[in-house]
Design an enzyme around this catalytic site. Sequence first.
Site, PDB file in Angstrom:
ATOM      1  N   SER A 143      56.482 -31.938 131.905  1.00  0.00           N
ATOM      2  CA  SER A 143      57.697 -32.163 132.688  1.00  0.00           C
ATOM      3  C   SER A 143      58.742 -31.070 132.539  1.00  0.00           C
ATOM      4  O   SER A 143      59.561 -30.890 133.433  1.00  0.00           O
ATOM      5  CB  SER A 143      58.301 -33.520 132.332  1.00  0.00           C
ATOM      6  OG  SER A 143      58.550 -33.619 130.948  1.00  0.00           O
ATOM      7  N   HIS A 171      54.248 -35.878 137.310  1.00  0.00           N
ATOM      8  CA  HIS A 171      54.634 -34.699 138.107  1.00  0.00           C
ATOM      9  C   HIS A 171      53.469 -34.074 138.871  1.00  0.00           C
ATOM     10  O   HIS A 171      53.660 -33.079 139.555  1.00  0.00           O
ATOM     11  CB  HIS A 171      55.274 -33.635 137.204  1.00  0.00           C
ATOM     12  CG  HIS A 171      56.513 -34.126 136.535  1.00  0.00           C
ATOM     13  ND1 HIS A 171      57.736 -34.131 137.152  1.00  0.00           N
ATOM     14  CD2 HIS A 171      56.704 -34.670 135.309  1.00  0.00           C
ATOM     15  CE1 HIS A 171      58.636 -34.642 136.329  1.00  0.00           C
ATOM     16  NE2 HIS A 171      58.037 -34.984 135.208  1.00  0.00           N
ATOM     17  N   LYS A 203      59.016 -39.973 141.727  1.00  0.00           N
ATOM     18  CA  LYS A 203      59.034 -38.514 141.852  1.00  0.00           C
ATOM     19  C   LYS A 203      58.498 -38.126 143.234  1.00  0.00           C
ATOM     20  O   LYS A 203      59.199 -38.310 144.214  1.00  0.00           O
ATOM     21  CB  LYS A 203      58.316 -37.894 140.671  1.00  0.00           C
ATOM     22  CG  LYS A 203      59.242 -38.040 139.445  1.00  0.00           C
ATOM     23  CD  LYS A 203      58.657 -37.946 138.108  1.00  0.00           C
ATOM     24  CE  LYS A 203      59.766 -38.236 137.090  1.00  0.00           C
ATOM     25  NZ  LYS A 203      59.279 -38.520 135.768  1.00  0.00           N
TER      26      LYS A 203
HETATM   27  C1  LIG Z   1      59.720 -39.301 134.694  1.00  0.00           C
HETATM   28  C2  LIG Z   1      58.612 -39.450 133.742  1.00  0.00           C
HETATM   29  C3  LIG Z   1      58.285 -40.692 133.200  1.00  0.00           C
HETATM   30  C4  LIG Z   1      59.132 -41.897 133.410  1.00  0.00           C
HETATM   31  O1  LIG Z   1      58.968 -42.452 134.664  1.00  0.00           O
HETATM   32  P1  LIG Z   1      60.116 -43.406 135.212  1.00  0.00           P
HETATM   33  O2  LIG Z   1      59.469 -44.138 136.326  1.00  0.00           O
HETATM   34  O3  LIG Z   1      61.237 -42.531 135.622  1.00  0.00           O
HETATM   35  O4  LIG Z   1      60.487 -44.301 134.054  1.00  0.00           O
HETATM   36  C5  LIG Z   1      57.160 -40.795 132.415  1.00  0.00           C
HETATM   37  N1  LIG Z   1      56.417 -39.712 132.130  1.00  0.00           N
HETATM   38  C6  LIG Z   1      56.718 -38.497 132.602  1.00  0.00           C
HETATM   39  C7  LIG Z   1      55.847 -37.334 132.253  1.00  0.00           C
HETATM   40  C8  LIG Z   1      57.831 -38.320 133.411  1.00  0.00           C
HETATM   41  O5  LIG Z   1      58.156 -37.117 133.853  1.00  0.00           O
END
Ligand SMILES: *Cc1c(COP(=O)(O)O)cnc(C)c1O
Length: 353
Positions: A143, A171, A203
Amino acid sequence: MDGERLLSFCSNDYLGLANDARVLAAFKQGAERFGVGSGASHLVSGHGVAHHALEEELAAFVGTPRALLFSTGYMANLGVVSALLGRGDTAFEDKLNHASLIDAARLSGAAVKRYRHLDAARLKTLMETAQGEKLVLTDGVFSMDGDVAPLASLMELTRAHDARLLVDDAHGLGVLGEGGRGTFEHCGCQLEPAVILLGTLGKAFGTFGAFIAGDDDLIEFLIQSARSYVYTTALPPAVAEATRASLRIVQDEGWRRAALQERIAQFRRGAAQLGFKLLDSQTPIQPLILGDAGVAVQVSEALRQRGILVPAIRPPTVPAGGARLRISFCALHSVQHVERLLEALAVATPARA
Ligand SMILES: *Cc1c(COP(=O)(O)O)cnc(C)c1O
């Protein structure tokens, strides 16, 4: 911000779906038909036809027999890992894994072994002496660095050690691979029963929520034992309806992934010409490492004065000395937008090598 319009390079809405008219329409119709809240947890009465249809469509998309919705990715990680592991078991974590994977292993009570970023050889050594059930946890796309996990090596190791692999593709899903099926498609790997895929919907899908994909046994087990699934209110059904619309767009509109890759390539060419050293990332996450946290804040502020929003990411979100601008791209950015970013960076950053 503060009444000022800024050009954003920090969102995870990689495909530009959060404001898509079709997704919005599905959201509105979903709210009119089902109400705003789900009213209860999935197991009581919160699970409706919208959730069910979305689960089936997500499973078909990623190519697993089943999928299970969670309210957020953070909760999905906590739920799946603490259901699978307990005291006496071992979790293996890439050093740069997302906080939710780290917290999930801690909560489970298992021993936690962290291996050097992307270092499958180091992981192998750690696995050879480990106790109990073994689970390897990794981001698909990391991330903060935007690089990709070596899935083929990780799958080979988990097979050899009778372990399981959890890939958090927050991602990668929607973004990587010809069909948007994420890091697995990008790496040419097939999902198999020992592999658990976590996808997030906040995302590239532009909505909210998360899911775990796997076989029947895994999903039935999680429905009974993932506490963050059982003891929480189900996602609003209108969000599920909106996500069904965005999933169709993710599948039908490959031009969004192509446009994204063009903007990424444009940025990387321009940044290299300006003398910036970029990390080896082919994803929309393009970090510009500045090292010192104070410098990162200054550069972010200078960009803001030029109408561009890229907040500084500082420790503890990234390792000490790794403060950066985490620049991220969206399929709806234009050539001109990226030019504006490059021009602003050229004047905003301190002298480069
Ligand atoms: C954003 C993210 C999460 C968390 O997801 P949410 O739905 O925002 O709680 C988990 N793992 C990774 C790698 C992320 O980038």
